[in-house]
Design an enzyme around this catalytic site. Sequence first.
Site: not given
Length: 508
Positions: A221, A223, A168, A225, A166, A79
Amino acid sequence: MQNKVLILDFGSQYTQLIARRVRELSIFCEIHPFHTIPADVETFKAVILSGSPYSVRADDAPHPDLDAIRTKIPLLGVCYGAQYLAHFNGGEVAASNTREYGRARLQTVHAHPFTHKIPTKSQVWMSHGDTIKHLPKGATCLASTEDVVNAAYVMDNDMTFGIQFHPEVYHSTDGLQLLQNFLVDIAGITPDWTSAAFVETTVARLQNELGNDKVILGLSGGVDSSVAAILLHKAIGTNLHCIFVNNGLLRKNEFDDVLEQYRGMGLNVKGVDASKRFLDALAGESDPETKRKIIGKVFIDVFDDEAHKVEGAQWLAQGTIYPDVIESVSVNGPSATIKSHHNVGGLPDFMKLKVVEPLNMLFKDEVRRVGASLNMPQEILGRHPFPGPGLAIRILGDITPEKVSMLQEVDALFIQGLRDHGLYDDIWQAGVMLLPVNSVGVMGDERTYEKCVALRAVTSTDGMTADWVHLPYEFLQEISNQIINRVPGINRVVYDISSKPPATIEWE
């Protein structure tokens, strides 16, 4: 890493999508602002120029120096990127008489390795007001739509390509094929970036970087970390010291349940109950940004106290992921603050620790795949994201222990209901907001004047955009009845049907 792609960001809303599509091809890529081209640009196997809200004809149009890239590295302009390459190489870009936004179809496609397997009538997604009226000398048109003659082109003999659509976005039905043609067939990149490969290279890098140093990690607690902890544990073992802080704003029973899970995973983890310290500091405060800052400050104080108990610690590990990094670096300087982020921004001066972020180049779904390759339990990998400030930003207004307890009970009923009805795993994030309003109700023969809660459930890939979930009416009716009947002080339940944007996932 040898097989990597550079994406130069000109401020497009779709830049992250380009990175996601490249990653889908098992090819590693990095996003950099257009004005900060890496000094080692020659180590990249291909470069992609993103779109932009600017016009190349404007005086303030982004204008990077591409001398180190053009003719030396395969280059694709998308673009604005395509218009930039045409405009500054002798072509002509003009305002289009027929602006093309949304779906279009390729009317002609010329044979070329770049357009291999791209059929005529292929649907593409357009989003531009300017158009390339004349290509530079030595450039050849490769595809056209009904309204855009130069929808795709190649600069002869230097592996430079431009497309005005585009590839994507999902609406471009053959967009991934086009990117594969450019990256694999033309640039010669080997698609070797997998979760297993990431684990192997990251563990080796961490071992080399950290040696025998001690590292402290604050577990949440969630995902991110948790996966960061397992990667570090795999690299340095018991030299990783994990701290799980109860800020008094977690979900019901979450502190004890998650702490036990972590210990079952073999992590060296210490639980710290600082709930009173947080709630005392928040007393009487209603402003959302101030609440976030109070929680951040108290967390740092608590964490610093605990860190000093780990003798010889030199590093702080964080579960920062790639969207956090991208959002903290703007094409035109720091973006306006929508809300403070708990991972990005560095450490206060008094914490003399170096920072290590093993996940800072991964998107959320990639983090989950890495966790799966590490054989982490699905119960953790499948957990919905939960905000760093916890229930404090789901209680609109001031925070009291009574409000926290009330919201914990409502939240537990909602989340358990989603699990019981097989809905939990189809949702990106769900939670409940306690609203700062009372409403009239009737229970038995008596008038009530009690609290209202809003249920929220969204689908998303990485949290950048989100759509509300069409939960079954029967489920909503059942949960509403449970909440009102079982949680004293609640007499009204509503369901939030706002998407992001324009709303955010959280209410504060």
